[in-house]
Design a protein around this motif. Structure first.
Motif, PDB file in Angstrom:
ATOM      1  N   HIS A 121       0.862  -1.180   0.000  1.00  0.00           N
ATOM      2  CA  HIS A 121       0.000   0.000   0.000  1.00  0.00           C
ATOM      3  C   HIS A 121       0.901   1.234   0.000  1.00  0.00           C
ATOM      4  O   HIS A 121       1.564   1.522   1.012  1.00  0.00           O
ATOM      5  CB  HIS A 121      -0.904   0.008   1.233  1.00  0.00           C
ATOM      6  N   VAL A 122       0.954   1.930  -1.116  1.00  0.00           N
ATOM      7  CA  VAL A 122       1.756   3.155  -1.199  1.00  0.00           C
ATOM      8  C   VAL A 122       0.872   4.294  -0.708  1.00  0.00           C
ATOM      9  O   VAL A 122       0.049   4.836  -1.449  1.00  0.00           O
ATOM     10  CB  VAL A 122       2.267   3.396  -2.627  1.00  0.00           C
ATOM     11  N   ALA A 123       1.015   4.611   0.564  1.00  0.00           N
ATOM     12  CA  ALA A 123       0.125   5.583   1.205  1.00  0.00           C
ATOM     13  C   ALA A 123       0.737   6.032   2.522  1.00  0.00           C
ATOM     14  O   ALA A 123       1.645   5.398   3.060  1.00  0.00           O
ATOM     15  CB  ALA A 123      -1.246   4.957   1.456  1.00  0.00           C
ATOM     16  N   ARG A 124       0.202   7.115   3.044  1.00  0.00           N
ATOM     17  CA  ARG A 124       0.611   7.575   4.372  1.00  0.00           C
ATOM     18  C   ARG A 124      -0.107   6.736   5.431  1.00  0.00           C
ATOM     19  O   ARG A 124      -1.277   6.361   5.253  1.00  0.00           O
ATOM     20  CB  ARG A 124       0.298   9.057   4.556  1.00  0.00           C
ATOM     21  N   ILE A 125       0.579   6.451   6.515  1.00  0.00           N
ATOM     22  CA  ILE A 125       0.049   5.566   7.553  1.00  0.00           C
ATOM     23  C   ILE A 125      -1.307   6.036   8.052  1.00  0.00           C
ATOM     24  O   ILE A 125      -2.268   5.257   8.120  1.00  0.00           O
ATOM     25  CB  ILE A 125       1.050   5.468   8.724  1.00  0.00           C
ATOM     26  N   GLU A 126      -1.400   7.308   8.394  1.00  0.00           N
ATOM     27  CA  GLU A 126      -2.625   7.812   9.020  1.00  0.00           C
ATOM     28  C   GLU A 126      -3.836   7.738   8.093  1.00  0.00           C
ATOM     29  O   GLU A 126      -4.981   7.736   8.548  1.00  0.00           O
ATOM     30  CB  GLU A 126      -2.429   9.242   9.523  1.00  0.00           C
ATOM     31  N   SER A 127      -3.601   7.642   6.779  1.00  0.00           N
ATOM     32  CA  SER A 127      -4.725   7.601   5.842  1.00  0.00           C
ATOM     33  C   SER A 127      -5.270   6.190   5.622  1.00  0.00           C
ATOM     34  O   SER A 127      -6.374   6.031   5.090  1.00  0.00           O
ATOM     35  CB  SER A 127      -4.310   8.205   4.497  1.00  0.00           C
ATOM     36  N   VAL A 128      -4.515   5.166   6.024  1.00  0.00           N
ATOM     37  CA  VAL A 128      -4.956   3.792   5.735  1.00  0.00           C
ATOM     38  C   VAL A 128      -5.032   2.880   6.943  1.00  0.00           C
ATOM     39  O   VAL A 128      -5.624   1.795   6.855  1.00  0.00           O
ATOM     40  CB  VAL A 128      -4.035   3.128   4.677  1.00  0.00           C
ATOM     41  N   VAL A 129      -4.462   3.269   8.078  1.00  0.00           N
ATOM     42  CA  VAL A 129      -4.356   2.330   9.200  1.00  0.00           C
ATOM     43  C   VAL A 129      -5.721   1.834   9.667  1.00  0.00           C
ATOM     44  O   VAL A 129      -5.861   0.689  10.111  1.00  0.00           O
ATOM     45  CB  VAL A 129      -3.564   2.969  10.366  1.00  0.00           C
ATOM     46  N   LEU A 146       8.230   5.452  20.106  1.00  0.00           N
ATOM     47  CA  LEU A 146       7.101   4.627  20.499  1.00  0.00           C
ATOM     48  C   LEU A 146       5.825   5.448  20.688  1.00  0.00           C
ATOM     49  O   LEU A 146       4.738   4.991  20.310  1.00  0.00           O
ATOM     50  CB  LEU A 146       7.433   3.874  21.793  1.00  0.00           C
ATOM     51  N   THR A 147       5.931   6.632  21.251  1.00  0.00           N
ATOM     52  CA  THR A 147       4.737   7.464  21.463  1.00  0.00           C
ATOM     53  C   THR A 147       4.021   7.720  20.149  1.00  0.00           C
ATOM     54  O   THR A 147       2.789   7.654  20.073  1.00  0.00           O
ATOM     55  CB  THR A 147       5.122   8.796  22.133  1.00  0.00           C
ATOM     56  N   GLN A 148       4.779   8.007  19.101  1.00  0.00           N
ATOM     57  CA  GLN A 148       4.173   8.246  17.792  1.00  0.00           C
ATOM     58  C   GLN A 148       3.615   6.955  17.193  1.00  0.00           C
ATOM     59  O   GLN A 148       2.539   6.952  16.581  1.00  0.00           O
ATOM     60  CB  GLN A 148       5.203   8.846  16.836  1.00  0.00           C
ATOM     61  N   LEU A 149       4.318   5.852  17.368  1.00  0.00           N
ATOM     62  CA  LEU A 149       3.821   4.572  16.860  1.00  0.00           C
ATOM     63  C   LEU A 149       2.477   4.217  17.492  1.00  0.00           C
ATOM     64  O   LEU A 149       1.563   3.742  16.812  1.00  0.00           O
ATOM     65  CB  LEU A 149       4.838   3.462  17.135  1.00  0.00           C
ATOM     66  N   ILE A 150       2.364   4.468  18.783  1.00  0.00           N
ATOM     67  CA  ILE A 150       1.093   4.191  19.458  1.00  0.00           C
ATOM     68  C   ILE A 150       0.001   5.111  18.929  1.00  0.00           C
ATOM     69  O   ILE A 150      -1.139   4.684  18.706  1.00  0.00           O
ATOM     70  CB  ILE A 150       1.244   4.332  20.982  1.00  0.00           C
ATOM     71  N   ALA A 151       0.327   6.380  18.706  1.00  0.00           N
ATOM     72  CA  ALA A 151      -0.665   7.317  18.178  1.00  0.00           C
ATOM     73  C   ALA A 151      -1.205   6.840  16.834  1.00  0.00           C
ATOM     74  O   ALA A 151      -2.411   6.910  16.561  1.00  0.00           O
ATOM     75  CB  ALA A 151      -0.046   8.708  18.048  1.00  0.00           C
ATOM     76  N   TRP A 152      -0.325   6.347  15.975  1.00  0.00           N
ATOM     77  CA  TRP A 152      -0.758   5.853  14.666  1.00  0.00           C
ATOM     78  C   TRP A 152      -1.609   4.600  14.772  1.00  0.00           C
ATOM     79  O   TRP A 152      -2.541   4.400  14.005  1.00  0.00           O
ATOM     80  CB  TRP A 152       0.465   5.545  13.795  1.00  0.00           C
ATOM     81  N   THR A 153      -1.236   3.716  15.704  1.00  0.00           N
ATOM     82  CA  THR A 153      -1.864   2.394  15.749  1.00  0.00           C
ATOM     83  C   THR A 153      -2.910   2.242  16.854  1.00  0.00           C
ATOM     84  O   THR A 153      -3.446   1.155  17.037  1.00  0.00           O
ATOM     85  CB  THR A 153      -0.787   1.305  15.932  1.00  0.00           C
ATOM     86  N   ALA A 154      -3.220   3.309  17.556  1.00  0.00           N
ATOM     87  CA  ALA A 154      -4.158   3.235  18.681  1.00  0.00           C
ATOM     88  C   ALA A 154      -5.476   2.555  18.334  1.00  0.00           C
ATOM     89  O   ALA A 154      -5.966   1.720  19.110  1.00  0.00           O
ATOM     90  CB  ALA A 154      -4.408   4.634  19.250  1.00  0.00           C
ATOM     91  N   PRO A 155      -6.098   2.854  17.180  1.00  0.00           N
ATOM     92  CA  PRO A 155      -7.367   2.180  16.873  1.00  0.00           C
ATOM     93  C   PRO A 155      -7.223   0.658  16.798  1.00  0.00           C
ATOM     94  O   PRO A 155      -8.162  -0.069  17.128  1.00  0.00           O
ATOM     95  CB  PRO A 155      -7.749   2.759  15.499  1.00  0.00           C
ATOM     96  N   LEU A 156      -6.063   0.188  16.371  1.00  0.00           N
ATOM     97  CA  LEU A 156      -5.828  -1.253  16.284  1.00  0.00           C
ATOM     98  C   LEU A 156      -5.522  -1.845  17.652  1.00  0.00           C
ATOM     99  O   LEU A 156      -6.071  -2.890  18.036  1.00  0.00           O
ATOM    100  CB  LEU A 156      -4.671  -1.542  15.323  1.00  0.00           C
ATOM    101  N   LEU A 157      -4.621  -1.192  18.387  1.00  0.00           N
ATOM    102  CA  LEU A 157      -4.210  -1.712  19.695  1.00  0.00           C
ATOM    103  C   LEU A 157      -5.388  -1.762  20.667  1.00  0.00           C
ATOM    104  O   LEU A 157      -5.472  -2.679  21.496  1.00  0.00           O
ATOM    105  CB  LEU A 157      -3.083  -0.843  20.262  1.00  0.00           C
ATOM    106  N   LYS A 158      -6.304  -0.809  20.565  1.00  0.00           N
ATOM    107  CA  LYS A 158      -7.488  -0.816  21.432  1.00  0.00           C
ATOM    108  C   LYS A 158      -8.445  -1.941  21.065  1.00  0.00           C
ATOM    109  O   LYS A 158      -9.286  -2.339  21.873  1.00  0.00           O
ATOM    110  CB  LYS A 158      -8.213   0.527  21.330  1.00  0.00           C
ATOM    111  N   LEU A 205      -4.047  -1.593  24.909  1.00  0.00           N
ATOM    112  CA  LEU A 205      -4.012  -0.138  25.025  1.00  0.00           C
ATOM    113  C   LEU A 205      -5.358   0.320  25.536  1.00  0.00           C
ATOM    114  O   LEU A 205      -6.389  -0.030  24.949  1.00  0.00           O
ATOM    115  CB  LEU A 205      -3.698   0.508  23.668  1.00  0.00           C
ATOM    116  N   SER A 206      -5.356   1.073  26.629  1.00  0.00           N
ATOM    117  CA  SER A 206      -6.609   1.537  27.202  1.00  0.00           C
ATOM    118  C   SER A 206      -7.031   2.864  26.586  1.00  0.00           C
ATOM    119  O   SER A 206      -8.047   2.955  25.915  1.00  0.00           O
ATOM    120  CB  SER A 206      -6.487   1.668  28.721  1.00  0.00           C
ATOM    121  N   ASP A 207      -6.227   3.886  26.793  1.00  0.00           N
ATOM    122  CA  ASP A 207      -6.609   5.200  26.277  1.00  0.00           C
ATOM    123  C   ASP A 207      -5.461   6.169  26.412  1.00  0.00           C
ATOM    124  O   ASP A 207      -4.436   5.875  27.031  1.00  0.00           O
ATOM    125  CB  ASP A 207      -7.817   5.735  27.034  1.00  0.00           C
ATOM    126  N   GLN A 208      -5.668   7.344  25.833  1.00  0.00           N
ATOM    127  CA  GLN A 208      -4.700   8.417  25.966  1.00  0.00           C
ATOM    128  C   GLN A 208      -4.967   9.125  27.282  1.00  0.00           C
ATOM    129  O   GLN A 208      -6.134   9.349  27.675  1.00  0.00           O
ATOM    130  CB  GLN A 208      -4.838   9.400  24.799  1.00  0.00           C
TER     131      GLN A 208
END
Length: 210
Positions: A121-129, A146-158, A205-208
Motif C-alpha cells: 500500500h503506497v500511502a501515508r500511515i494515518e490515511s490507511v491504518v 514509540l509514542t508516535q507509533l502508538i498514536a498511529w496504531t491506537a485504533p488497532l491496539l485498542k 491499550l486503554s486510552d490516551q
C-alpha cells in the motif's frame, strides 16, 4: 559457516524459502544502487542486521497470520516475514504500508518475484491504518518513537491487535516516555541479534491520558 548459512540454519527454513530469501537479498543489493533502501554500512551484514533481526518477530507471535508492517521501506521486517512465513503459516498475509513510491516499487517487484503473500500500500500511515481492524500483529522498525507509533496504531491496539516494535538500547526510555501519554500493557523481549536491543510488545491499550 557464512552469516547466511548460520541465519538460515537457525531459522530452520526450507530450501525453497532459503532461495526466496536469497532473491530478496539480491534484489536489495540491486535496488540499493538506485534508491538508498538501507544504511550502506549495513549491507555487508544484511543477513544478521536485517534478515535475522526480522525473523525473530515470527517467534514473538506464534501462529499469527495477519500482519501489518508500517513504514516498510526495504521490507524490513514485513517482506522478510512474508517470505519466511509463507510455508510454515498457511493463510499468512502481510500488508506493507510505505509512502515513498520508489520504495513501494521495490516492494511490489520483490514480493512478486519471491511469491511472498504480501500486499503493498503506497500511502501515508494515518490515511490507511483504519482499514486493518482485523490485523493480529502490527509492527514497525526504525520508523518513529514509540509514542508516535502508538498514536498511529491506537485504533488497532485498542481493538486487540498486538504491537511488536523493535528498538535499540532506547527501548526502556521510550516505554517510559510513552507512558506519560498512553495507558497500556507492554513488555520488552530481548533481541537475539543485539544484546543491547529489545522488541517492545504492546498487548493492550486503554486510552490516551488526559
Amino acid at each position: 559457516m557464512s552469516d547466511r548459512d548460520r541465519v538460515l540454519a537457525a531459522a530452520g527454513v526450507s530450501r525453497e524459502t532459503a532461495a526466496a530469501l536469497d532473491l530478496y537479498v539480491a534484489q536489495l543489493a540491486r535496488w540499493q544502487t538506485i534508491k538508498n533502501l538501507v544504511g550502506p554500512s549495513t549491507l555487508p551484514e544484511v543477513w544478521t542486521r536485517h534478515v535475522a533481526d526480522s525473523l525473530q518477530l515470527l517467534d514473538a507471535a506464534p501462529g499469527a497470520t495477519r500482519w501489518l508492517d508500517l513504514g516498510s521501506g526495504a521490507g524490513i521486517p514485513g517482506l522478510i516475514l512474508a517470505i519466511a512465513g509463507r510455508e510454515s503459516r498457511p493463510g499468512l498475509r502481510v500488508d506493507l504500508v510505505e509512502s515513498n513510491s520508489r520504495k513501494g516499487a521495490f516492494l511490489q517487484e520483490t514480493a512478486r518475484l519471491t511469491g511472498a503473500p504480501a500486499r503493498i500500500h503506497v500511502a501515508r500511515i494515518e490515511s490507511v491504518v483504519g482499514r486493518f481492524a482485523a490485523t493480529e500483529i502490527v509492527c514497525a522498525r526504525a520508523l518513529a518513537p514509540l509514542t508516535q507509533l502508538i498514536a498511529w496504531t491506537a485504533p488497532l491496539l485498542k481493538n486487540g491487535t498486538i504491537g511488536l516494535f523493535p528498538k535499540g538500547r532506547e527501548a526502556q526510555s521510550e516505554l517510559t516516555a510513552a507512558r506519560e501519554t498512553w495507558t497500556f500493557e507492554a513488555d520488552v523481549i530481548p533481541s537475539r541479534t543485539d544484546s543491547s536491543a529489545g522488541i517492545i510488545r504492546i498487548s493492550s491499550l486503554s486510552d490516551q491520558l488526559p
